[in-house]
Design an enzyme around this catalytic site. Structure first.
Site, PDB file in Angstrom:
ATOM      1  N   HIS A  34      -2.807  -1.202  -3.253  1.00 20.17           N
ATOM      2  CA  HIS A  34      -3.958  -0.319  -3.084  1.00 20.17           C
ATOM      3  C   HIS A  34      -3.834   0.874  -4.026  1.00 20.17           C
ATOM      4  O   HIS A  34      -3.039   1.782  -3.801  1.00 20.17           O
ATOM      5  CB  HIS A  34      -4.049   0.167  -1.641  1.00 20.17           C
ATOM      6  CG  HIS A  34      -4.248  -0.936  -0.651  1.00 20.17           C
ATOM      7  ND1 HIS A  34      -3.984  -0.792   0.686  1.00 20.17           N
ATOM      8  CD2 HIS A  34      -4.701  -2.210  -0.807  1.00 20.17           C
ATOM      9  CE1 HIS A  34      -4.262  -1.925   1.324  1.00 20.17           C
ATOM     10  NE2 HIS A  34      -4.683  -2.801   0.429  1.00 20.17           N
TER      11      HIS A  34
ATOM     12  N   MET B 181       0.026   1.134   5.178  1.00 20.69           N
ATOM     13  CA  MET B 181      -0.659   1.396   6.443  1.00 20.69           C
ATOM     14  C   MET B 181      -1.809   0.419   6.624  1.00 20.69           C
ATOM     15  O   MET B 181      -2.288  -0.202   5.673  1.00 20.69           O
ATOM     16  CB  MET B 181      -1.167   2.838   6.496  1.00 20.69           C
ATOM     17  CG  MET B 181      -2.193   3.202   5.457  1.00 20.69           C
ATOM     18  SD  MET B 181      -2.588   4.953   5.569  1.00 20.69           S
ATOM     19  CE  MET B 181      -3.746   5.091   4.200  1.00 20.69           C
TER      20      MET B 181
ATOM     21  N   ASP C 272      -4.169  -4.808   6.184  1.00 21.07           N
ATOM     22  CA  ASP C 272      -4.609  -5.657   5.084  1.00 21.07           C
ATOM     23  C   ASP C 272      -3.541  -6.716   4.810  1.00 21.07           C
ATOM     24  O   ASP C 272      -2.351  -6.410   4.732  1.00 21.07           O
ATOM     25  CB  ASP C 272      -4.852  -4.807   3.842  1.00 21.07           C
ATOM     26  CG  ASP C 272      -5.551  -5.586   2.731  1.00 21.07           C
ATOM     27  OD1 ASP C 272      -6.214  -6.588   3.039  1.00 21.07           O
ATOM     28  OD2 ASP C 272      -5.429  -5.165   1.559  1.00 21.07           O
TER      29      ASP C 272
ATOM     30  N   SER D 204       0.857  -1.188   0.000  1.00 19.78           N
ATOM     31  CA  SER D 204       0.000   0.000   0.000  1.00 19.78           C
ATOM     32  C   SER D 204       0.888   1.231   0.000  1.00 19.78           C
ATOM     33  O   SER D 204       1.659   1.428  -0.934  1.00 19.78           O
ATOM     34  CB  SER D 204      -0.952  -0.025   1.205  1.00 19.78           C
ATOM     35  OG  SER D 204      -1.833   1.082   1.180  1.00 19.78           O
ATOM     36  N   THR D 205       0.837   2.055   1.049  1.00 22.80           N
ATOM     37  CA  THR D 205       1.626   3.285   1.100  1.00 22.80           C
ATOM     38  C   THR D 205       3.118   2.989   0.939  1.00 22.80           C
ATOM     39  O   THR D 205       3.684   2.213   1.695  1.00 22.80           O
ATOM     40  CB  THR D 205       1.395   4.009   2.437  1.00 22.80           C
ATOM     41  OG1 THR D 205       0.003   4.166   2.641  1.00 22.80           O
ATOM     42  CG2 THR D 205       2.081   5.361   2.449  1.00 22.80           C
TER      43      THR D 205
END
Length: 390
Positions: free
Chosen positions: A234, A327, A330, A207-208
């Site tokens: 994401h 973050m 998940d 993600s991030t």
């Protein structure tokens, strides 16, 4: 809401309570207005400066000393991509979130910005009058500010200072940090089986900070495996298509957005399309891609958990899962299934992660076999798929 602070090193109470200092840079007065109203309504966020282009942003930055910058891409006089390295030069610890509309050009520019030092990106709502688009953008932006702000402060604390640049004064007035004691959650590694199963597929969740981590991983992994690789990052749809193209150029193999019903084949990389969960299923002697738009998990679609659960069901122990920076948590539930099946799980370490949320959740739950810095993950992948100790 993601509790960003719980996924990273603990901070002194005073620093956690101090509002995150944010600068908004956008040429649209409408967007500057509603962003300011949204953020100022949050007790833990303070808008310290507003700018309508990069030139003004640089001038305001030195006056206001923000910790985070929300940076538009398309602006007159100086655009976001030009302003980005100049802002980072003023303060190497600043966390920059690129904000752009969902066009192919902006997606491409956003990914370039990430490679230049931006921490994250967010897609602007196509219409500020559509309630669900505004709500999703609002929630996502708050999560990113809190996660990146907490990470910045933790790293500054560990270095014994609030701001990394010697030319800037501390953000928190009158504050002294003397030998802070950090409480890290324990990490209990799961031992590899004495005769570990040989992976038939590699799965990556991120993600991030994920695009940057993926680019570096695939550059180092080039020519070292023929296994199919499934990725859930994401991202919105336009961005996932561009991400697949960039990975293909780096990896020099067929990297594509996954399509429903296609076979999972060697020497191919499948990226979950934005707004679709990527899963797999058995079909006769083949394994095929199955896309769905079931409800978001962990506020995400695509989500890492559905991908990992389906892989555990289809491949059992013959999976190698990699959880990169991001973050939230998940991938945690999917890694539980993989661990129960005996599959191998590697997570990125805190020091090299932009946000140690997803990998940290898996590591502290005792589900991974190794916690490694990003540059060591490609070597570990090669060793595991060749049955060598890591």
């Amino acid at each position: 809401m993601v509790q960003a602070e719980t996924a990273i090193t603990s901070l002194p109470d005073k620093m956690v309570k101090e509002p995150y200092r944010v600068m908004i840079v956008d040429d649209s007065a409408v967007i500057r207005g509603f962003l300011t109203r949204w953020l100022e309504a949050e007790a833990d966020i303070q808008v310290v400066a507003i700018a309508n282009n990069g030139v003004t942003a640089l001038r305001e930055f030195e006056r206001s000393r923000p910790e985070l910058v929300i940076l538009d891409i398309e602006m007159p006089e100086m655009d976001g991509l030009t302003a980005l390295p100049k802002l980072i030069q003023l303060d190497q610890a600043v966390q920059v979130i690129m904000a752009s509309t969902l066009t192919r050009r902006n997606a491409d520019v956003s990914l370039k910005a990430l490679s230049m030092g931006a921490a994250d990106y967010i897609a602007k709502p196509e219409s500020t009058r559509v309630a669900n688009e505004k709500e999703e953008f609002h929630r996502g932006l708050l999560e990113k500010i809190r996660a990146l702000g907490a990470t910045r402060r933790a790293r500054s604390c560990k270095a014994g200072k609030v701001m990394s640049s010697p030319t800037l004064k501390p953000i928190v007035s009158e504050q002294k940090i003397v030998s802070p004691k950090f409480k890290k959650p324990a990490i209990n590694l799961r031992a590899f089986d004495k005769t570990p199963s040989v992976p038939e597929v590699i799965a990556i969740g991120s993600s991030t900070g994920g695009p940057q981590a993926l680019f570096r991983t695939f550059e180092a992994l080039k020519g070292r495996t023929s296994l199919p690789i499934l990725i859930t990052q994401h991202m919105p749809g336009t961005f996932t298509a561009i991400l697949a193209e960039h990975l293909g150029k780096i990896y020099e193999k067929d990297c594509r957005e996954a399509t429903d019903g296609e076979k999972v084949l060697k020497n191919r990389v499948y990226v979950a399309p934005g707004d679709w969960h990527l899963t797999v299923a058995r079909k006769d002697s083949d394994v095929v891609i199955k896309l769905n738009q079931e409800p978001p998990e962990n506020y995400c679609r695509p989500s890492v958990d559905p991908m990992l659960r389906s892989l555990a069901t289809v491949y059992g122990a013959n999976v190698l899962a990699i959880i990169l920076t991001g973050m939230g948590h998940d991938g945690l539930d999917g890694c539980k299934m993989l661990a129960e099946s005996g599959a191998s799980v590697i997570v990125q370490d805190e020091e090299t992660s932009v946000v140690w949320g997803m990998p940290g959740a898996v590591a502290t739950a005792g589900l991974c076999n190794r916690v490694l810095p990003l540059h060591k993950i490609p070597d570990a992948i090669e060793k595991i798929i060749n049955g060598r100790p890591v």
